[in-house]
Motif scaffolding. Structure first.
Motif, PDB file in Angstrom:
ATOM      1  N   MET A 100      13.031 -12.466  -8.881  1.00 17.76           N
ATOM      2  CA  MET A 100      13.282 -11.116  -9.409  1.00 17.76           C
ATOM      3  C   MET A 100      12.521 -10.102  -8.553  1.00 17.76           C
ATOM      4  O   MET A 100      11.362 -10.341  -8.218  1.00 17.76           O
ATOM      5  CB  MET A 100      12.823 -11.042 -10.863  1.00 17.76           C
ATOM      6  CG  MET A 100      13.159  -9.756 -11.527  1.00 17.76           C
ATOM      7  SD  MET A 100      13.186  -9.881 -13.336  1.00 17.76           S
ATOM      8  CE  MET A 100      11.539 -10.405 -13.729  1.00 17.76           C
ATOM      9  N   TYR A 101      13.178  -9.013  -8.227  1.00 17.14           N
ATOM     10  CA  TYR A 101      12.590  -8.042  -7.314  1.00 17.14           C
ATOM     11  C   TYR A 101      12.647  -6.657  -7.961  1.00 17.14           C
ATOM     12  O   TYR A 101      13.647  -6.312  -8.587  1.00 17.14           O
ATOM     13  CB  TYR A 101      13.363  -8.024  -5.999  1.00 17.14           C
ATOM     14  CG  TYR A 101      13.414  -9.378  -5.346  1.00 17.14           C
ATOM     15  CD1 TYR A 101      12.461  -9.756  -4.413  1.00 17.14           C
ATOM     16  CD2 TYR A 101      14.408 -10.300  -5.705  1.00 17.14           C
ATOM     17  CE1 TYR A 101      12.491 -11.022  -3.841  1.00 17.14           C
ATOM     18  CE2 TYR A 101      14.448 -11.562  -5.142  1.00 17.14           C
ATOM     19  CZ  TYR A 101      13.480 -11.912  -4.211  1.00 17.14           C
ATOM     20  OH  TYR A 101      13.507 -13.159  -3.664  1.00 17.14           O
ATOM     21  N   ARG A 102      11.577  -5.910  -7.747  1.00 11.34           N
ATOM     22  CA  ARG A 102      11.581  -4.553  -8.283  1.00 11.34           C
ATOM     23  C   ARG A 102      11.189  -3.561  -7.194  1.00 11.34           C
ATOM     24  O   ARG A 102      10.189  -3.731  -6.493  1.00 11.34           O
ATOM     25  CB  ARG A 102      10.585  -4.424  -9.436  1.00 11.34           C
ATOM     26  CG  ARG A 102      10.575  -3.024  -9.983  1.00 11.34           C
ATOM     27  CD  ARG A 102       9.591  -2.821 -11.095  1.00 11.34           C
ATOM     28  NE  ARG A 102       9.424  -1.400 -11.307  1.00 11.34           N
ATOM     29  CZ  ARG A 102       8.526  -0.861 -12.093  1.00 11.34           C
ATOM     30  NH1 ARG A 102       7.708  -1.637 -12.786  1.00 11.34           N
ATOM     31  NH2 ARG A 102       8.421   0.443 -12.212  1.00 11.34           N
ATOM     32  N   GLN A 103      12.016  -2.534  -7.046  1.00 10.60           N
ATOM     33  CA  GLN A 103      11.692  -1.438  -6.127  1.00 10.60           C
ATOM     34  C   GLN A 103      11.778  -0.144  -6.932  1.00 10.60           C
ATOM     35  O   GLN A 103      12.865   0.335  -7.250  1.00 10.60           O
ATOM     36  CB  GLN A 103      12.681  -1.416  -4.964  1.00 10.60           C
ATOM     37  CG  GLN A 103      12.287  -0.440  -3.868  1.00 10.60           C
ATOM     38  CD  GLN A 103      13.287  -0.455  -2.735  1.00 10.60           C
ATOM     39  OE1 GLN A 103      14.467  -0.130  -2.946  1.00 10.60           O
ATOM     40  NE2 GLN A 103      12.844  -0.827  -1.551  1.00 10.60           N
ATOM     41  N   GLY A 104      10.608   0.373  -7.298  1.00 11.13           N
ATOM     42  CA  GLY A 104      10.594   1.588  -8.115  1.00 11.13           C
ATOM     43  C   GLY A 104      11.322   1.390  -9.423  1.00 11.13           C
ATOM     44  O   GLY A 104      10.983   0.497 -10.203  1.00 11.13           O
ATOM     45  N   ASP A 105      12.359   2.167  -9.656  1.00 10.31           N
ATOM     46  CA  ASP A 105      13.072   2.088 -10.931  1.00 10.31           C
ATOM     47  C   ASP A 105      14.291   1.170 -10.886  1.00 10.31           C
ATOM     48  O   ASP A 105      15.165   1.269 -11.746  1.00 10.31           O
ATOM     49  CB  ASP A 105      13.460   3.492 -11.420  1.00 10.31           C
ATOM     50  CG  ASP A 105      14.216   4.285 -10.374  1.00 10.31           C
ATOM     51  OD1 ASP A 105      14.501   3.722  -9.313  1.00 10.31           O
ATOM     52  OD2 ASP A 105      14.506   5.463 -10.618  1.00 10.31           O
ATOM     53  N   VAL A 106      14.348   0.306  -9.883  1.00 13.64           N
ATOM     54  CA  VAL A 106      15.474  -0.629  -9.786  1.00 13.64           C
ATOM     55  C   VAL A 106      14.963  -2.062  -9.790  1.00 13.64           C
ATOM     56  O   VAL A 106      14.033  -2.403  -9.066  1.00 13.64           O
ATOM     57  CB  VAL A 106      16.284  -0.365  -8.491  1.00 13.64           C
ATOM     58  CG1 VAL A 106      17.261  -1.497  -8.230  1.00 13.64           C
ATOM     59  CG2 VAL A 106      17.018   0.960  -8.586  1.00 13.64           C
ATOM     60  N   LEU A 107      15.574  -2.882 -10.644  1.00 16.93           N
ATOM     61  CA  LEU A 107      15.207  -4.288 -10.736  1.00 16.93           C
ATOM     62  C   LEU A 107      16.415  -5.116 -10.272  1.00 16.93           C
ATOM     63  O   LEU A 107      17.543  -4.845 -10.676  1.00 16.93           O
ATOM     64  CB  LEU A 107      14.884  -4.631 -12.191  1.00 16.93           C
ATOM     65  CG  LEU A 107      14.222  -5.963 -12.455  1.00 16.93           C
ATOM     66  CD1 LEU A 107      12.750  -5.910 -12.048  1.00 16.93           C
ATOM     67  CD2 LEU A 107      14.310  -6.308 -13.939  1.00 16.93           C
ATOM     68  N   GLU A 152      10.627   5.978  -0.005  1.00 18.25           N
ATOM     69  CA  GLU A 152       9.258   6.056  -0.502  1.00 18.25           C
ATOM     70  C   GLU A 152       8.663   4.699  -0.873  1.00 18.25           C
ATOM     71  O   GLU A 152       7.544   4.642  -1.351  1.00 18.25           O
ATOM     72  CB  GLU A 152       9.208   6.960  -1.741  1.00 18.25           C
ATOM     73  CG  GLU A 152       9.636   8.373  -1.489  1.00 18.25           C
ATOM     74  CD  GLU A 152       8.543   9.210  -0.844  1.00 18.25           C
ATOM     75  OE1 GLU A 152       7.605   9.582  -1.529  1.00 18.25           O
ATOM     76  OE2 GLU A 152       8.644   9.468   0.376  1.00 18.25           O
ATOM     77  N   HIS A 153       9.441   3.645  -0.719  1.00 15.96           N
ATOM     78  CA  HIS A 153       8.951   2.313  -1.079  1.00 15.96           C
ATOM     79  C   HIS A 153       9.092   1.371   0.111  1.00 15.96           C
ATOM     80  O   HIS A 153       9.958   1.572   0.967  1.00 15.96           O
ATOM     81  CB  HIS A 153       9.760   1.725  -2.252  1.00 15.96           C
ATOM     82  CG  HIS A 153       9.624   2.485  -3.525  1.00 15.96           C
ATOM     83  ND1 HIS A 153       8.598   2.270  -4.410  1.00 15.96           N
ATOM     84  CD2 HIS A 153      10.381   3.471  -4.062  1.00 15.96           C
ATOM     85  CE1 HIS A 153       8.730   3.095  -5.444  1.00 15.96           C
ATOM     86  NE2 HIS A 153       9.811   3.837  -5.262  1.00 15.96           N
ATOM     87  N   GLU A 154       8.261   0.331   0.097  1.00 13.61           N
ATOM     88  CA  GLU A 154       8.409  -0.671   1.147  1.00 13.61           C
ATOM     89  C   GLU A 154       9.733  -1.409   0.949  1.00 13.61           C
ATOM     90  O   GLU A 154      10.179  -1.616  -0.178  1.00 13.61           O
ATOM     91  CB  GLU A 154       7.231  -1.641   1.098  1.00 13.61           C
ATOM     92  CG  GLU A 154       5.953  -0.995   1.628  1.00 13.61           C
ATOM     93  CD  GLU A 154       4.717  -1.837   1.364  1.00 13.61           C
ATOM     94  OE1 GLU A 154       4.860  -3.046   1.081  1.00 13.61           O
ATOM     95  OE2 GLU A 154       3.613  -1.272   1.431  1.00 13.61           O
ATOM     96  N   THR A 155      10.317  -1.821   2.094  1.00 16.76           N
ATOM     97  CA  THR A 155      11.604  -2.525   2.051  1.00 16.76           C
ATOM     98  C   THR A 155      11.431  -3.909   1.418  1.00 16.76           C
ATOM     99  O   THR A 155      10.415  -4.571   1.637  1.00 16.76           O
ATOM    100  CB  THR A 155      12.153  -2.664   3.480  1.00 16.76           C
ATOM    101  OG1 THR A 155      12.369  -1.348   3.997  1.00 16.76           O
ATOM    102  CG2 THR A 155      13.459  -3.450   3.519  1.00 16.76           C
ATOM    103  N   ILE A 156      12.421  -4.306   0.622  1.00 20.45           N
ATOM    104  CA  ILE A 156      12.421  -5.651   0.041  1.00 20.45           C
ATOM    105  C   ILE A 156      13.523  -6.467   0.721  1.00 20.45           C
ATOM    106  O   ILE A 156      14.672  -6.027   0.796  1.00 20.45           O
ATOM    107  CB  ILE A 156      12.661  -5.599  -1.486  1.00 20.45           C
ATOM    108  CG1 ILE A 156      11.441  -4.969  -2.173  1.00 20.45           C
ATOM    109  CG2 ILE A 156      12.941  -6.991  -2.039  1.00 20.45           C
ATOM    110  CD1 ILE A 156      11.573  -4.819  -3.676  1.00 20.45           C
ATOM    111  N   GLN A 186      15.960   1.141 -14.432  1.00 19.88           N
ATOM    112  CA  GLN A 186      14.951   1.373 -15.472  1.00 19.88           C
ATOM    113  C   GLN A 186      15.443   2.406 -16.492  1.00 19.88           C
ATOM    114  O   GLN A 186      16.131   3.358 -16.135  1.00 19.88           O
ATOM    115  CB  GLN A 186      13.650   1.860 -14.820  1.00 19.88           C
ATOM    116  CG  GLN A 186      12.467   1.794 -15.750  1.00 19.88           C
ATOM    117  CD  GLN A 186      11.151   1.989 -15.008  1.00 19.88           C
ATOM    118  OE1 GLN A 186      11.094   2.661 -13.990  1.00 19.88           O
ATOM    119  NE2 GLN A 186      10.092   1.393 -15.522  1.00 19.88           N
TER     120      GLN A 186
END
Lengths: 101, 410
Positions: free
Chosen positions: A1-8, A72-76, A88
């Motif tokens: 499971m991966y989360r980037q800010g408001d997206v899971l 604004e977030h690191e790449t997953i 979210q």
């Protein structure tokens, strides 16, 4: 499971067979837009599929994987697999609403 | 267009996109006439100049509200955009280079898009859209009072003989629907990065495009070298001045802690805090912010900035928030609401990706007072123990045990 800010991004056993292809934006899969920032959570790889079924969105990532990017977030780095996209939410007494950003 | 490296092309386009240089109107009009001519169209005869895209848009709405909609029909708008811009790009791709590949052209496209379109121009467009969709809102009302007369002067200065039956409507409130429908007809919102990418790609190619394709392409580049935002129609082009100020932070996000991050000569502008668009008072008068403003703000990013400007300590104190539980995932707060049996339950969470200065952004989200997971179809899950982890999990429709399985978080 991966989360980037408001997206899971949530692994699933199998995407429903009757899911339909979703629409790309300028060639990219956009999982969420930022209304006040202009930013977005997106995947550029053309081999990754966006699918939709009964209001839910899914990703099918091929063996080469896919990069989930945001300004604004690191790449997953998503490995191959099938995923459900969950945005979210927030509670309000009237309704459950997606988090806006 | 020889003599520049791809990096030089990229930087030139970024500088153009962020330019605060006053427009040379003579050169701009000349470039626009040439672009129309190269596209096989009759060059426009009337150029109307406005101090900001907002005033150009409002004027456009005012003119459209006249009895005879002379030039701003959808058909004309799309025809001009199609013939002057899209067909030029189409000819470039069909007869010279199929696509901007993975080389320098792609790099230029991505960088110019990020710096100019995503971080600056899209915020201008969204600000315009927000203000015109909320006409009773304070931002546009202030703008109306401050620059309304300037707009009126600009409109009435247009040569009436070229625009027969021209009428100006009485109030801005009559214009809302018209303006909404016109927001997308500005040229220059997002085309820059394509032109930049093609220019860079062209330099890598050993051959030149056919002369007519090259001429059309160069004519568009020359337009963009002169002005950034304009509304092209058949015989009339409405042009906006460049902004006077564009302020950004160290990560190239629109940002100003003192005043507007973008301001045009008429005072219209965008207030932003590290890339987040906010209202003027959030930047200039954070002491005027009230708890009710924050509690009713629907956008989580804006809410975060408002709290940041107010200060977390003051927010928690004035909002009378009572901390219930803290763990590695965040802090859970509760607030009793007078006359409401359902208390306000908030969870404070911290971003995983640090800011350039090493700090982390904090957000606050409202959750169900029993931490029931917020599921699809407006369905609430089963109550959970009141912990911060369970609260965060509930915002993704999950229970705390499920949420703990997150492998990577950024």
């Amino acid at each position: 499971m991966y989360r980037q800010g408001d997206v899971l991004v949530w692994p699933v056993q199998k995407i429903p067979g009757s899911a339909q292809a979703g629409i790309r934006d300028n060639g990219k899969i956009v999982l969420a837009y930022g209304e006040v920032t202009g930013h977005s959570h997106s995947i550029a790889e053309s081999a990754t599929e966006l699918l939709e079924y009964e209001g839910a969105r899914y990703l099918r990532v091929p063996v080469e994987g896919a990069s989930l990017k945001h300004e604004e977030h690191e790449t997953i780095e998503l490995p191959a697999g099938e995923y459900r996209i969950i945005t979210q939410r927030e509670y309000t007494p009237k309704a459950i609403v997606n988090v806006l950003d | 267009m020889a003599g520049h490296s791809a990096e030089g092309v990229r930087e030139r386009w970024i500088a153009l996109g962020l330019s605060t240089r006053p427009v040379d109107r003579v050169q701009a009009e000349k470039a626009l006439r040439r672009a129309y001519f190269c596209a096989g169209l009759t060059p426009p005869r009337t150029f109307m100049w406005f101090p900001s895209p907002a005033s150009a848009l409002i004027a456009l709405g005012a003119m459209q509200a006249g009895e005879q909609k002379i030039f701003v029909t959808d058909g004309v708008r799309h025809q001009i955009h199609s013939q002057v811009f899209l067909d030029t790009i189409g000819a470039f791709e069909d007869r010279f280079q199929k696509k901007v590949g993975g080389g320098v052209g792609r790099d230029v496209l991505v960088r110019v898009r990020d710096q100019v379109v995503t971080r600056v121009r899209s915020l201008i467009l969204r600000e315009l859209a927000d203000q015109t969709s909320d006409f009773g809102g304070s931002a546009m009302k202030t703008f109306e009072i401050e620059v309304g007369s300037d707009i009126y002067r600009a409109i009435t200065a247009a040569p009436r003989k070229l625009i027969p039956n021209f009428e100006v409507v009485e109030t801005f409130f009559d214009l809302i629907d018209i303006i909404k429908s016109l927001q997308t007809c500005a040229w220059g919102w997002s085309e820059d990065y394509w032109l930049a990418a093609y220019e860079a790609s062209m330099r890598e190619c050993p051959t030149q495009p056919p002369m007519d394709v090259l001429n059309r392409f160069v004519s568009l580049v020359q337009v963009r070298e002169q002005l950034s935002i304009f509304f092209p129609f058949g015989d009339v082009v409405l042009c906006s001045e460049n902004p006077l100020v564009v302020k950004r932070d160290e990560r190239d996000r629109l940002h100003s802690a003192e005043g507007p991050a973008i301001v045009y000569p008429d005072g219209w502008g965008v207030w932003a805090w590290h890339g987040v668009r906010v209202l003027k008072d959030v930047i200039e008068h954070p002491e005027r912010l009230h708890i009710a403003d924050i509690e009713t703000e629907e956008n989580a990013e804006v809410r975060r900035v408002m709290i940041e400007r107010m200060g977390w300590e003051r927010f928690i104190r004035e909002a009378a928030l009572r901390p219930l539980h803290s763990d590695d995932w965040g802090t859970l707060y509760r607030k009793e609401l007078v006359g409401d049996p359902e208390p306000l339950m908030l969870v404070k969470v911290t971003n995983s990706t640090p800011e350039p200065d090493g700090s982390y952004k904090d957000y606050i989200l409202r959750v169900h007072h029993e931490l029931r997971p917020l599921m699809d179809g407006n369905i609430l899950g089963e109550p959970q123990k009141l912990t911060a982890l369970n609260a965060i999990a509930s915002t993704f429709g999950l229970k705390g045990d499920e949420y703990k399985k997150v492998l990577v978080q950024t």
